[in-house]
Write an enzyme that holds these catalytic residues in place. Sequence first.
Site, short mmCIF file in Angstrom:
data_model
loop_
_atom_site.label_atom_id
_atom_site.label_comp_id
_atom_site.label_asym_id
_atom_site.label_seq_id
_atom_site.Cartn_x
_atom_site.Cartn_y
_atom_site.Cartn_z
N LYS A 11 -33.17 1.12 -27.42
CA LYS A 11 -33.02 2.58 -27.32
C LYS A 11 -32.85 3.15 -28.71
CE LYS A 11 -30.96 2.08 -22.83
NZ LYS A 11 -30.24 0.81 -22.86
N TRP A 59 -37.21 5.02 -25.66
CA TRP A 59 -37.30 3.57 -25.47
C TRP A 59 -38.43 2.97 -26.29
CZ3 TRP A 59 -37.04 3.01 -19.38
CH2 TRP A 59 -35.74 3.35 -18.96
N GLU A 62 -37.21 -13.67 -6.64
CA GLU A 62 -36.89 -12.82 -5.49
C GLU A 62 -38.14 -12.39 -4.74
OE1 GLU A 62 -35.51 -12.67 -8.44
OE2 GLU A 62 -33.45 -11.92 -8.39
N THR A 104 -31.39 -17.77 -8.98
CA THR A 104 -31.85 -17.20 -10.25
C THR A 104 -30.62 -16.95 -11.10
OG1 THR A 104 -31.58 -14.89 -9.65
CG2 THR A 104 -33.66 -15.92 -9.06
P1 AMP Z 1 -37.78 -15.44 -12.60
O1 AMP Z 1 -37.23 -14.96 -11.33
O2 AMP Z 1 -36.88 -16.38 -13.33
O3 AMP Z 1 -39.14 -15.99 -12.46
O4 AMP Z 1 -37.91 -14.22 -13.59
C1 AMP Z 1 -38.59 -13.05 -13.22
C2 AMP Z 1 -38.71 -12.16 -14.43
O5 AMP Z 1 -39.58 -12.74 -15.40
C3 AMP Z 1 -39.31 -10.82 -14.13
O6 AMP Z 1 -38.40 -9.91 -13.58
C4 AMP Z 1 -39.82 -10.40 -15.50
O7 AMP Z 1 -38.79 -9.86 -16.28
C5 AMP Z 1 -40.25 -11.71 -16.10
N1 AMP Z 1 -41.70 -11.87 -15.96
C6 AMP Z 1 -42.37 -12.60 -15.05
N2 AMP Z 1 -43.70 -12.55 -15.26
C7 AMP Z 1 -43.89 -11.75 -16.33
C8 AMP Z 1 -45.03 -11.28 -17.05
N3 AMP Z 1 -46.27 -11.65 -16.74
N4 AMP Z 1 -44.82 -10.44 -18.10
C9 AMP Z 1 -43.58 -10.06 -18.46
N5 AMP Z 1 -42.47 -10.48 -17.83
C10 AMP Z 1 -42.61 -11.31 -16.78
#
Ligand code: AMP
Length: 544
Positions: A441, A446, A331, A185
């Site tokens: 912020k 927030w 993760e 990632t």
């Molecule tokens: P990745 O590991 O690249 O898939 O990214 C994961 C991150 O994507 C999460 O920690 C969130 O910040 C974001 N994410 C995944 N699904 C959603 C969702 N349905 N709404 C908002 N953010 C999301």
Amino acid sequence: MHGLMMDSPLTITSIMRHAERCHPDTPVVSVTLDSPLHRTTYGEVFRRARRLANALTRVGIRLGDRIGTLAWNDHRHLELYYGVSCMGAVLHTVNPRLFPEQVAYIVNHAHDRMMFVDPLIFPLVEKLRSHLPSLERIIVLTDDAHLPKTSLDGVVSYESFIAGEPDDFDWPDLDERSASSLCYTSGTTGHPKGVLFNHRSTVLHTYACGFKDTMNLGRQDTMLAVVPMFHANAWGLPYTCPMLGTRVVFPGPKMGDGPTLTALIQSEQVTHAGGVPTIWQVLLNHAREAGVVFESLQTVLVGGSACPLSIMEEFRERHGAHVIHAWGMTEMSPLGTINTFPAGFDSWPKERQDAQRVKQGRPVFGVEMKIVDDDGRELPWDGKSAGILKVRGPWVCSDYFKLDEKSSAHEEPGWFATGDVANISPDGTMQITDRAKDVIKSGGEWISSIDLENAATGHPKVLQAAVIGIKHPKWDERPLLIVVPRPGETPSREEVLGYLEGKVAKWWLPDDMVIVDKIPLTATGKISKLELRKQFEGYRLPGA
Ligand code: AMP
């Protein structure tokens, strides 16, 4: 006293054996460079996975070796998912959209011994070859007729690599905790970090994906897997579909192409589809312009970033398809929460339904979560308190691969800090308000950029919206709304900001709005707030 039940190991091999026995004739359809519509079956995919395992053994690949892929979603990538992991090696899916330096870093850090690369991505490997010393072989995912001309030594086609290998392979009895696949990632700072999945975590995650209230998938369904196999295991679809006997359609290099996706949904009578919101925006635009209605489509899985209400509405009202909004992370294999609705939801007033739809949902069984404040104190599930979201469970990573120092995400023993900020309602429905580093912020409070973006995309002239914090002398930061208009529209600042009034708290209203042609995306299709903050560095808000 122990119970008296068998201790069958939970391995990906068991998914393959089950699918081979029970769903051998279920179709697998792919778009590839050498075939615009390639048709095969699970039976044939796993037969070829055995030939692949024989070929890998022949060239000296052993248990635990990392095998890289730089590939789109197609049947050959599916063969690699099973052939590599089930022979005991580790499938390392690399995202071709990362910067070339990141790709080189990842391949070297993982110490990949081989790379299986799509012909369209091959030029990247050619360019980087001298920086990839661990690679002993490069195999191009095509046949000899389509093998690109190259000055690199020893490059062969996938078809010739597995040709002549026996159809039989004696799959080893693997420890269920052995590593099966690896995916990096890319954070906004530092090097990408490796998430190392194992057979057990993958099988348990696959069971969870098979629940009715997760993906609503079954044997009668056809899944269009638009979420990439190089990112977070394509949300587990390469395992879930064979386990359940669901037909699968892979769009290959045409993942972001509205006409191809439309044609696939229509010709294959796709019932389910999974992908990030930006992909669905492209598809919906195309369908609208082409006057197409997707009669077969029932369920659309959306995750990866917050799904705007406008996308859900268009799927429902124009195509009769139900959107399931999900949240997860690489993760977490990646499934975390799923937004399904309780009995009686249909009779709720529309406003209440909409407020529920945009949330990220409840944890799927197997995932536990909590929210904590800056001092690590747990916050109540009252739907209001927002804090750092932490998770744990059998498919959540306990550490990163070969990291020199312990990551701050794993500071609290037994928990993983997601880096997302969220609130949780009393019924367990979680709502992401921001990535921790994207929170705005203002005056010590927030502001949720996601809430503002959701509200702004509800405006009929707004196609896409992003909100970032801009430095402010009095309030520390104030929100700036960045908008891509729908084709042919030029929404004014007054009409959009006026539209937001009453939809969000008054003090959340953005101080300004700018119109852009395009919002920058990350390698995984999310809005790149980092890039936007760079673009608007030094921007002066009115009155600041
Ligand atoms: P990745 O590991 O690249 O898939 O990214 C994961 C991150 O994507 C999460 O920690 C969130 O910040 C974001 N994410 C995944 N699904 C959603 C969702 N349905 N709404 C908002 N953010 C999301």
